[in-house]
Design a protein around this motif. Structure first.
Motif, PDB file in Angstrom:
ATOM      1  N   HIS A   1       0.833  -1.202   0.000  1.00 15.15           N
ATOM      2  CA  HIS A   1       0.000   0.000   0.000  1.00 15.15           C
ATOM      3  C   HIS A   1       0.875   1.262   0.000  1.00 15.15           C
ATOM      4  CE1 HIS A   1      -3.057   2.902   0.841  1.00 15.15           C
ATOM      5  NE2 HIS A   1      -2.384   3.280   1.917  1.00 15.15           N
ATOM      6  N   LEU A   2       1.885   1.270   0.861  1.00 12.42           N
ATOM      7  CA  LEU A   2       2.724   2.475   0.964  1.00 12.42           C
ATOM      8  C   LEU A   2       3.483   2.743  -0.335  1.00 12.42           C
ATOM      9  CD1 LEU A   2       3.977   1.928   4.598  1.00 12.42           C
ATOM     10  CD2 LEU A   2       2.675   3.911   3.806  1.00 12.42           C
TER      11      LEU A   2
ATOM     12  N   LEU B   1      19.724   4.944  -3.222  1.00 10.06           N
ATOM     13  CA  LEU B   1      18.455   4.474  -2.660  1.00 10.06           C
ATOM     14  C   LEU B   1      18.443   4.691  -1.145  1.00 10.06           C
ATOM     15  CD1 LEU B   1      15.929   2.830  -3.730  1.00 10.06           C
ATOM     16  CD2 LEU B   1      17.002   0.876  -2.588  1.00 10.06           C
ATOM     17  N   ILE B   2      17.383   5.312  -0.636  1.00 13.20           N
ATOM     18  CA  ILE B   2      17.249   5.425   0.828  1.00 13.20           C
ATOM     19  C   ILE B   2      16.057   4.585   1.268  1.00 13.20           C
ATOM     20  CG2 ILE B   2      17.156   6.930   2.837  1.00 13.20           C
ATOM     21  CD1 ILE B   2      18.037   9.228   1.257  1.00 13.20           C
ATOM     22  N   TYR B   3      16.363   3.500   1.965  1.00 18.54           N
ATOM     23  CA  TYR B   3      15.320   2.637   2.525  1.00 18.54           C
ATOM     24  C   TYR B   3      15.101   3.053   3.969  1.00 18.54           C
ATOM     25  CZ  TYR B   3      13.272  -1.523   4.726  1.00 18.54           C
ATOM     26  OH  TYR B   3      12.472  -2.364   5.451  1.00 18.54           O
ATOM     27  N   GLY B   4      13.868   3.391   4.319  1.00 19.98           N
ATOM     28  CA  GLY B   4      13.665   3.843   5.687  1.00 19.98           C
ATOM     29  C   GLY B   4      12.212   4.002   6.067  1.00 19.98           C
ATOM     30  N   SER B   5      12.026   4.728   7.151  1.00 18.95           N
ATOM     31  CA  SER B   5      10.729   4.854   7.828  1.00 18.95           C
ATOM     32  C   SER B   5       9.927   6.040   7.306  1.00 18.95           C
ATOM     33  CB  SER B   5      10.999   5.040   9.321  1.00 18.95           C
ATOM     34  OG  SER B   5      11.549   6.335   9.524  1.00 18.95           O
ATOM     35  N   SER B   6       8.925   6.439   8.084  1.00 18.63           N
ATOM     36  CA  SER B   6       8.131   7.639   7.803  1.00 18.63           C
ATOM     37  C   SER B   6       9.013   8.869   7.637  1.00 18.63           C
ATOM     38  CB  SER B   6       7.159   7.887   8.958  1.00 18.63           C
ATOM     39  OG  SER B   6       7.839   7.863  10.201  1.00 18.63           O
ATOM     40  N   ILE B   7      10.142   8.869   8.337  1.00 19.05           N
ATOM     41  CA  ILE B   7      11.034  10.042   8.280  1.00 19.05           C
ATOM     42  C   ILE B   7      11.609  10.173   6.874  1.00 19.05           C
ATOM     43  CG2 ILE B   7      13.179  10.998   9.228  1.00 19.05           C
ATOM     44  CD1 ILE B   7      12.334   9.679  11.927  1.00 19.05           C
TER      45      ILE B   7
ATOM     46  N   LEU C   1       8.904   3.994   4.038  1.00 16.61           N
ATOM     47  CA  LEU C   1       7.681   3.220   4.287  1.00 16.61           C
ATOM     48  C   LEU C   1       7.185   3.550   5.685  1.00 16.61           C
ATOM     49  CD1 LEU C   1       8.956  -0.262   3.028  1.00 16.61           C
ATOM     50  CD2 LEU C   1       7.495   1.323   1.767  1.00 16.61           C
ATOM     51  N   SER C   2       6.250   4.463   5.755  1.00 18.71           N
ATOM     52  CA  SER C   2       5.773   4.944   7.047  1.00 18.71           C
ATOM     53  C   SER C   2       5.391   3.822   8.008  1.00 18.71           C
ATOM     54  CB  SER C   2       4.563   5.847   6.818  1.00 18.71           C
ATOM     55  OG  SER C   2       4.144   6.381   8.049  1.00 18.71           O
ATOM     56  N   GLY C   3       6.113   3.720   9.097  1.00 18.95           N
ATOM     57  CA  GLY C   3       5.804   2.722  10.133  1.00 18.95           C
ATOM     58  C   GLY C   3       6.156   1.300   9.750  1.00 18.95           C
ATOM     59  N   SER C   4       6.651   1.081   8.559  1.00 16.48           N
ATOM     60  CA  SER C   4       6.775  -0.282   8.033  1.00 16.48           C
ATOM     61  C   SER C   4       8.159  -0.635   7.504  1.00 16.48           C
ATOM     62  CB  SER C   4       5.745  -0.483   6.913  1.00 16.48           C
ATOM     63  OG  SER C   4       4.433  -0.294   7.409  1.00 16.48           O
ATOM     64  N   ALA C   5       9.179   0.112   7.884  1.00 16.90           N
ATOM     65  CA  ALA C   5      10.535  -0.235   7.413  1.00 16.90           C
ATOM     66  C   ALA C   5      11.154  -1.220   8.399  1.00 16.90           C
ATOM     67  CB  ALA C   5      11.389   1.023   7.280  1.00 16.90           C
ATOM     68  N   LYS C   6      10.728  -2.467   8.286  1.00 17.65           N
ATOM     69  CA  LYS C   6      11.080  -3.478   9.286  1.00 17.65           C
ATOM     70  C   LYS C   6      12.033  -4.544   8.753  1.00 17.65           C
ATOM     71  CE  LYS C   6       6.701  -3.003  11.798  1.00 17.65           C
ATOM     72  NZ  LYS C   6       7.220  -2.720  13.145  1.00 17.65           N
ATOM     73  N   MET C   7      12.602  -4.295   7.593  1.00 15.58           N
ATOM     74  CA  MET C   7      13.601  -5.216   7.029  1.00 15.58           C
ATOM     75  C   MET C   7      13.102  -6.649   6.886  1.00 15.58           C
ATOM     76  SD  MET C   7      17.135  -3.960   8.877  1.00 15.58           S
ATOM     77  CE  MET C   7      16.644  -3.931  10.595  1.00 15.58           C
TER      78      MET C   7
ATOM     79  N   ASP D   1      23.562   3.185  -7.114  1.00 16.68           N
ATOM     80  CA  ASP D   1      25.010   3.376  -6.956  1.00 16.68           C
ATOM     81  C   ASP D   1      25.421   3.300  -5.499  1.00 16.68           C
ATOM     82  OD1 ASP D   1      25.851   4.198  -9.794  1.00 16.68           O
ATOM     83  OD2 ASP D   1      24.088   5.432  -9.390  1.00 16.68           O
ATOM     84  N   ALA D   2      24.456   3.517  -4.610  1.00 17.96           N
ATOM     85  CA  ALA D   2      24.730   3.431  -3.169  1.00 17.96           C
ATOM     86  C   ALA D   2      23.405   3.171  -2.467  1.00 17.96           C
ATOM     87  CB  ALA D   2      25.352   4.723  -2.669  1.00 17.96           C
ATOM     88  N   TYR D   3      23.479   2.629  -1.261  1.00 15.60           N
ATOM     89  CA  TYR D   3      22.288   2.251  -0.493  1.00 15.60           C
ATOM     90  C   TYR D   3      22.402   2.864   0.901  1.00 15.60           C
ATOM     91  CZ  TYR D   3      21.624  -0.978  -4.317  1.00 15.60           C
ATOM     92  OH  TYR D   3      21.446  -1.493  -5.580  1.00 15.60           O
ATOM     93  N   ILE D   4      21.369   3.598   1.280  1.00 14.95           N
ATOM     94  CA  ILE D   4      21.327   4.162   2.626  1.00 14.95           C
ATOM     95  C   ILE D   4      20.210   3.456   3.383  1.00 14.95           C
ATOM     96  CG2 ILE D   4      20.884   6.256   3.979  1.00 14.95           C
ATOM     97  CD1 ILE D   4      22.138   7.873   1.699  1.00 14.95           C
ATOM     98  N   LEU D   5      20.526   2.960   4.576  1.00 18.17           N
ATOM     99  CA  LEU D   5      19.543   2.232   5.387  1.00 18.17           C
ATOM    100  C   LEU D   5      19.205   3.092   6.608  1.00 18.17           C
ATOM    101  CD1 LEU D   5      21.234  -1.296   5.177  1.00 18.17           C
ATOM    102  CD2 LEU D   5      19.628  -0.228   3.564  1.00 18.17           C
ATOM    103  N   ASP D   6      18.010   3.646   6.607  1.00 16.60           N
ATOM    104  CA  ASP D   6      17.567   4.518   7.705  1.00 16.60           C
ATOM    105  C   ASP D   6      16.301   3.903   8.308  1.00 16.60           C
ATOM    106  OD1 ASP D   6      17.012   6.550   9.448  1.00 16.60           O
ATOM    107  OD2 ASP D   6      16.664   8.096   7.935  1.00 16.60           O
ATOM    108  N   CYS D   7      16.398   2.611   8.601  1.00 20.39           N
ATOM    109  CA  CYS D   7      15.200   1.855   8.981  1.00 20.39           C
ATOM    110  C   CYS D   7      15.165   1.500  10.463  1.00 20.39           C
ATOM    111  CB  CYS D   7      15.103   0.592   8.133  1.00 20.39           C
ATOM    112  SG  CYS D   7      16.659  -0.304   8.033  1.00 20.39           S
ATOM    113  N   VAL D   8      16.084   2.053  11.254  1.00 21.14           N
ATOM    114  CA  VAL D   8      16.081   1.758  12.688  1.00 21.14           C
ATOM    115  C   VAL D   8      14.762   2.162  13.369  1.00 21.14           C
ATOM    116  CG1 VAL D   8      17.207   2.279  14.909  1.00 21.14           C
ATOM    117  CG2 VAL D   8      18.605   1.798  12.878  1.00 21.14           C
ATOM    118  N   PRO D   9      14.196   3.337  13.036  1.00 21.96           N
ATOM    119  CA  PRO D   9      13.015   3.780  13.800  1.00 21.96           C
ATOM    120  C   PRO D   9      11.852   2.798  13.812  1.00 21.96           C
ATOM    121  CG  PRO D   9      13.865   5.604  12.479  1.00 21.96           C
ATOM    122  CD  PRO D   9      14.605   4.377  12.047  1.00 21.96           C
ATOM    123  N   ASN D  10      11.668   2.023  12.751  1.00 16.22           N
ATOM    124  CA  ASN D  10      10.510   1.123  12.668  1.00 16.22           C
ATOM    125  C   ASN D  10      10.791  -0.292  13.128  1.00 16.22           C
ATOM    126  OD1 ASN D  10       9.216   2.558   9.570  1.00 16.22           O
ATOM    127  ND2 ASN D  10       8.836   3.135  11.683  1.00 16.22           N
TER     128      ASN D  10
END
Lengths: 359, 359
Positions: A62-63, A177-183, A213-219, A233-242
């Protein structure tokens, strides 16, 4: 009528432009250049064709229909820009403006930089809004960011009759690519272009792709597989909050190793969670927050020890300042918090990317 | 049931607190300390008893029912704070969060400073929301800001059964009145306490009183008479954005002289309008904006020449930065724009007030 107006103008000195509201002609945005999708083949203004990934959790699917990070570029000499657009029936989140949640955000290229030009204020499901007017003449390049937290079902750009509208060029280089939370998705930026991946893109010229992915970056495994499959070319993982402290311990290695397996040389940058303001107040959050960030640091150190190369880590310290004013609701940065975050992470990200010739 | 739970706890090690949700008891906020009204006798959470000022324009009267700048202080040892509140049926503005427009914003005193503690998210006309939880024990002082852009018809504060709730002390010293536009009223701060008069108050300990009138700070005679009638130690006039260039020329002297007549020694500080971002894009706005600010400077210089003493002027230059990212919609500062504005105006205001022993 026209000759009557001209006589009236000659008699009264009133300028012609105040009468001569030119007709507006609309063009489907699909005829223009669309950028910021996770994959080019995503339908409409979705970030990904989720039908091709049946294993993704429903909430994630959905997100990925939300247009976060997607933008349209075009050129026109029109001095007025309108838009017609339709979004879903969903309610605007209380911690966001309707402009950010369901609206539009326009920039014009000036002296090689993208400068804010106006917003599209939504009203109901379908809106028709004059984003800007009385601009200088001549062909100008525009970049229009789409709603951060909604599905966009229709978008037409309106220009003055007599002007031309053309697809713009791709505004940004490379793909980070930035994979992460609502932030990451953009809560609580005040308008779509203030989400931090979008600001990073305008500031650096590099393309930071929004996989927020708001509330849903749970790896989860199926999500990690998608992150790894996407070319960047690079991957940023900002998924700690979720992710819970346990999920961080259990799932980070799989995500990092999956990316590494598909992209042997791409830098992978892990960002700790911003320190939620509520964690200074709510004792349960104090310990959870600490554990989330500690566990992520441990995973980073473990992966490094195990020989995973080109892996980097950005510490949470001071990311949104120390005056406790950097969030809208205790969790999501406001534009001030995001700005402080950029001051900290942008130089670190650029230093890493420059080692790889990406900057 | 309780003994069953205790056995369960002994058997499983689950903490009792997760079961023992204490009852919440509510108290009408009118029993607490209310601060930030223009006059103490204003009814409910209105800023002024507008019935006593029949000559005020209807739009101004309506805006004075908005609770902008009003806050409640209280002390309690409860580790959880709830609120029940009711606002009007009006729609949230597209350029604001519902939290700012119709919500609540709580701060707790820590080491002598007011620290953000949580927000009240509105839902519909009447809301019941847990603003914060799991706080440390002991008596704590709280400051709760009310909705910036709505009338508040009811407010109750909820604490845990067994705790006490008492009126707090007045949190700020002196009175510095800020008469101005939507920007003073708080658009587009992300939450009520981020409006710039509120931030100035928390940062300086002085009380900056919010006389912001969205779209309606036009220095009409009856409004000028009210500004002049209100007792304050200093007067800040930030009303350029809403007044046409002609109104500025025609009305500024009356406003300044009316204040001076009633308050012979109080400093009066005029602030030019922030440079609207749309004025860099929309040529009509470019010239209007320039003329507004120029006309206000001329009025200031004229009044000085005519011998009006204790009159000061803050220039618009750079007030919200130069990267064009300081607004939500091209007109109203976001939290980043407000922060930049504070960095510029706070030292100037403090320097002026210190001459009068107000700081």
């Amino acid at each position: 009528m026209k000759s009557f107006l001209i006589i009236l103008i000659l008699l009264t000195g009133i300028s012609y432009s105040s009468f001569a509201q030119k007709e507006i002609k609309y063009t489907e945005a699909s005829a223009l250049h669309i950028t910021g999708k996770l994959k080019e083949n995503a339908p409409g203004f979705h970030r990904l064709d989720t039908a091709a990934y049946p294993a993704l959790p429903p909430g994630v699917k959905h997100l990925l229909t939300n247009a976060a990070g997607i933008a349209v570029t075009f050129t026109t000499s029109s001095t007025t820009i309108w838009a017609k657009w339709c979004v879903s029936k969903s309610k605007t989140n209380e911690n966001m403006t309707a402009i950010a949640n369901k609206g539009l955000d326009l920039y014009v290229k000036r002296d090689g930089k993208w400068q804010f030009a106006g917003v599209g204020r939504p009203s109901g499901q379908c809106s028709n809004y004059q984003i800007t007017k009385n601009m200088e003449g001549g062909t100008k390049e525009f970049l229009l960011y789409l709603p951060l937290y909604d599905e966009l079902n229709k978008l037409e750009i309106g220009i003055e009759e007599g002007s031309e509208l053309h697809a713009g060029a791709e505004p940004f280089k490379k793909r980070i690519l930035i994979y992460g939370s609502s932030i990451v998705q953009g809560a609580s930026a005040s308008r779509p272009g203030m989400a931090y991946p979008a600001r990073l893109s305008r500031r650096t010229g590099l393309h930071f792709i929004n996989f927020g992915l708001s509330g849903s970056a749970k790896m989860e495994k199926p999500v990690a597989d998608v992150v790894a499959e996407l070319d960047a070319d690079a991957y940023i993982l900002d998924c700690v909050p979720n992710s819970s402290p346990e999920e961080i311990t259990e799932r980070t290695a799989y995500l990092v190793r999956s990316i590494r397996a598909r992209h042997p040389k791409a830098p992978i940058i892990i960002i700790q969670s911003i320190i939620r303001e509520i964690s200074f107040i709510d004792k349960q959050w104090t310990s959870r927050m600490k554990l989330q960030n500690e566990n992520m640091r441990k995973q980073y150190e473990l992966l490094q020890k195990q020989g995973v190369k080109d892996l980097y880590f950005i510490d949470a310290k001071g990311l949104i300042g120390d005056d406790h004013e950097g969030t809208t609701d205790g969790t999501h940065p406001n534009d001030l918090g995001f700005d402080r975050m950029l001051q900290k992470i942008e130089p670190q990200i650029k230093a890493i990317l420059s080692k790889y010739g990406i900057v």
